[in-house]
Motif scaffolding. Sequence first.
Motif, PDB file in Angstrom:
ATOM      1  N   VAL A  86       0.852  -1.201   0.000  1.00 45.35           N
ATOM      2  CA  VAL A  86       0.000   0.000   0.000  1.00 45.35           C
ATOM      3  C   VAL A  86       0.883   1.244   0.000  1.00 45.35           C
ATOM      4  O   VAL A  86       0.641   2.189  -0.749  1.00 45.35           O
ATOM      5  CB  VAL A  86      -0.961   0.010   1.214  1.00 45.35           C
ATOM      6  CG1 VAL A  86      -1.698   1.342   1.313  1.00 45.35           C
ATOM      7  CG2 VAL A  86      -1.945  -1.147   1.128  1.00 45.35           C
ATOM      8  N   ARG A  87       1.924   1.234   0.836  1.00 41.79           N
ATOM      9  CA  ARG A  87       2.837   2.384   0.912  1.00 41.79           C
ATOM     10  C   ARG A  87       3.452   2.672  -0.456  1.00 41.79           C
ATOM     11  O   ARG A  87       3.447   3.803  -0.927  1.00 41.79           O
ATOM     12  CB  ARG A  87       3.933   2.108   1.943  1.00 41.79           C
ATOM     13  CG  ARG A  87       4.830   3.325   2.214  1.00 41.79           C
ATOM     14  CD  ARG A  87       6.078   2.947   2.986  1.00 41.79           C
ATOM     15  NE  ARG A  87       6.996   2.129   2.212  1.00 41.79           N
ATOM     16  CZ  ARG A  87       7.743   2.578   1.186  1.00 41.79           C
ATOM     17  NH1 ARG A  87       7.667   3.833   0.797  1.00 41.79           N
ATOM     18  NH2 ARG A  87       8.553   1.761   0.545  1.00 41.79           N
ATOM     19  N   ARG A 129      -7.061  -6.715  -6.333  1.00 44.54           N
ATOM     20  CA  ARG A 129      -7.476  -7.492  -7.506  1.00 44.54           C
ATOM     21  C   ARG A 129      -8.179  -8.803  -7.125  1.00 44.54           C
ATOM     22  O   ARG A 129      -9.015  -9.316  -7.861  1.00 44.54           O
ATOM     23  CB  ARG A 129      -6.236  -7.783  -8.357  1.00 44.54           C
ATOM     24  CG  ARG A 129      -6.491  -8.406  -9.678  1.00 44.54           C
ATOM     25  CD  ARG A 129      -5.221  -8.503 -10.521  1.00 44.54           C
ATOM     26  NE  ARG A 129      -4.430  -7.280 -10.555  1.00 44.54           N
ATOM     27  CZ  ARG A 129      -4.728  -6.199 -11.296  1.00 44.54           C
ATOM     28  NH1 ARG A 129      -5.798  -6.214 -12.054  1.00 44.54           N
ATOM     29  NH2 ARG A 129      -3.956  -5.125 -11.280  1.00 44.54           N
ATOM     30  N   SER A 130      -7.886  -9.338  -5.950  1.00 42.76           N
ATOM     31  CA  SER A 130      -8.476 -10.610  -5.511  1.00 42.76           C
ATOM     32  C   SER A 130     -10.006 -10.554  -5.463  1.00 42.76           C
ATOM     33  O   SER A 130     -10.668 -11.577  -5.619  1.00 42.76           O
ATOM     34  CB  SER A 130      -7.934 -11.009  -4.139  1.00 42.76           C
ATOM     35  OG  SER A 130      -8.246 -10.016  -3.170  1.00 42.76           O
ATOM     36  N   LEU A 131     -10.570  -9.378  -5.268  1.00 46.27           N
ATOM     37  CA  LEU A 131     -12.030  -9.237  -5.240  1.00 46.27           C
ATOM     38  C   LEU A 131     -12.654  -9.627  -6.581  1.00 46.27           C
ATOM     39  O   LEU A 131     -13.788 -10.092  -6.632  1.00 46.27           O
ATOM     40  CB  LEU A 131     -12.435  -7.808  -4.889  1.00 46.27           C
ATOM     41  CG  LEU A 131     -12.196  -7.379  -3.458  1.00 46.27           C
ATOM     42  CD1 LEU A 131     -12.394  -5.875  -3.322  1.00 46.27           C
ATOM     43  CD2 LEU A 131     -13.116  -8.137  -2.514  1.00 46.27           C
ATOM     44  N   LEU A 132     -11.910  -9.420  -7.653  1.00 46.55           N
ATOM     45  CA  LEU A 132     -12.451  -9.648  -8.996  1.00 46.55           C
ATOM     46  C   LEU A 132     -12.527 -11.131  -9.366  1.00 46.55           C
ATOM     47  O   LEU A 132     -13.013 -11.467 -10.438  1.00 46.55           O
ATOM     48  CB  LEU A 132     -11.608  -8.896 -10.028  1.00 46.55           C
ATOM     49  CG  LEU A 132     -11.477  -7.390  -9.792  1.00 46.55           C
ATOM     50  CD1 LEU A 132     -10.601  -6.754 -10.866  1.00 46.55           C
ATOM     51  CD2 LEU A 132     -12.835  -6.715  -9.727  1.00 46.55           C
ATOM     52  N   THR A 162      -9.230   2.113  -7.430  1.00 47.71           N
ATOM     53  CA  THR A 162      -8.201   1.716  -8.380  1.00 47.71           C
ATOM     54  C   THR A 162      -7.833   0.281  -8.054  1.00 47.71           C
ATOM     55  O   THR A 162      -7.527  -0.038  -6.899  1.00 47.71           O
ATOM     56  CB  THR A 162      -6.947   2.608  -8.223  1.00 47.71           C
ATOM     57  OG1 THR A 162      -7.322   3.967  -8.428  1.00 47.71           O
ATOM     58  CG2 THR A 162      -5.858   2.219  -9.202  1.00 47.71           C
ATOM     59  N   VAL A 163      -7.863  -0.610  -9.048  1.00 50.60           N
ATOM     60  CA  VAL A 163      -7.531  -2.017  -8.826  1.00 50.60           C
ATOM     61  C   VAL A 163      -6.012  -2.145  -8.733  1.00 50.60           C
ATOM     62  O   VAL A 163      -5.280  -1.693  -9.623  1.00 50.60           O
ATOM     63  CB  VAL A 163      -8.104  -2.912  -9.940  1.00 50.60           C
ATOM     64  CG1 VAL A 163      -7.673  -4.361  -9.750  1.00 50.60           C
ATOM     65  CG2 VAL A 163      -9.627  -2.814  -9.965  1.00 50.60           C
ATOM     66  N   VAL A 164      -5.571  -2.749  -7.623  1.00 52.96           N
ATOM     67  CA  VAL A 164      -4.144  -2.893  -7.341  1.00 52.96           C
ATOM     68  C   VAL A 164      -3.886  -4.274  -6.737  1.00 52.96           C
ATOM     69  O   VAL A 164      -4.825  -5.015  -6.453  1.00 52.96           O
ATOM     70  CB  VAL A 164      -3.662  -1.806  -6.351  1.00 52.96           C
ATOM     71  CG1 VAL A 164      -3.754  -0.411  -6.962  1.00 52.96           C
ATOM     72  CG2 VAL A 164      -4.448  -1.872  -5.044  1.00 52.96           C
TER      73      VAL A 164
END
Length: 171
Positions: A86-87, A129-132, A162-164
Amino acid sequence: MTTTAATDAEGSGAHPRFAAALRELGLGNLVGRVRRFPDATRTAEEAAAAIGCELSQICKSLIFAADRVPVLVLMDGASRVDLELVRKELGADKVTRAKVDVVRETTGYAIGGVPPFGHRTRTRVLADRSLLEHDVVWAAAGTPYTVFPMAPEDLVAHAGGTVVDVRERTA
């Protein structure tokens, strides 16, 4: 007959601010899909057990402080957030979990009931991205007893995310 957000929220269990946010986003139909449980759905484990879904189908809405600025991270319920990722993603010097009062001030909701959108203030949103990986995920509807289903792509879009890749990797 006109209904108010509070009236509809009472029927569904959604927090009135969240029910109003759904309407403002053109998602009023989701108010009726909010599910309220007698036992808390405060944690991802509690929510998955109540719903009867996989732990990874829960969308956690987590507030962090990046150089003291609140940021929302949406993460699947089976994973943990890697603060270093995240940082790096935010270009921040330091990222920490936000204190309880900061979560309440920023979102207007208590920890365990923070939805992915409909917050008191606008924050930067990162969505892992795991949510997708799912057709439907479940997220808090503003209280520690309520959840709602939504396609993850739509959820991320409505949250302004933002997908990360910020999921902690297991060895």
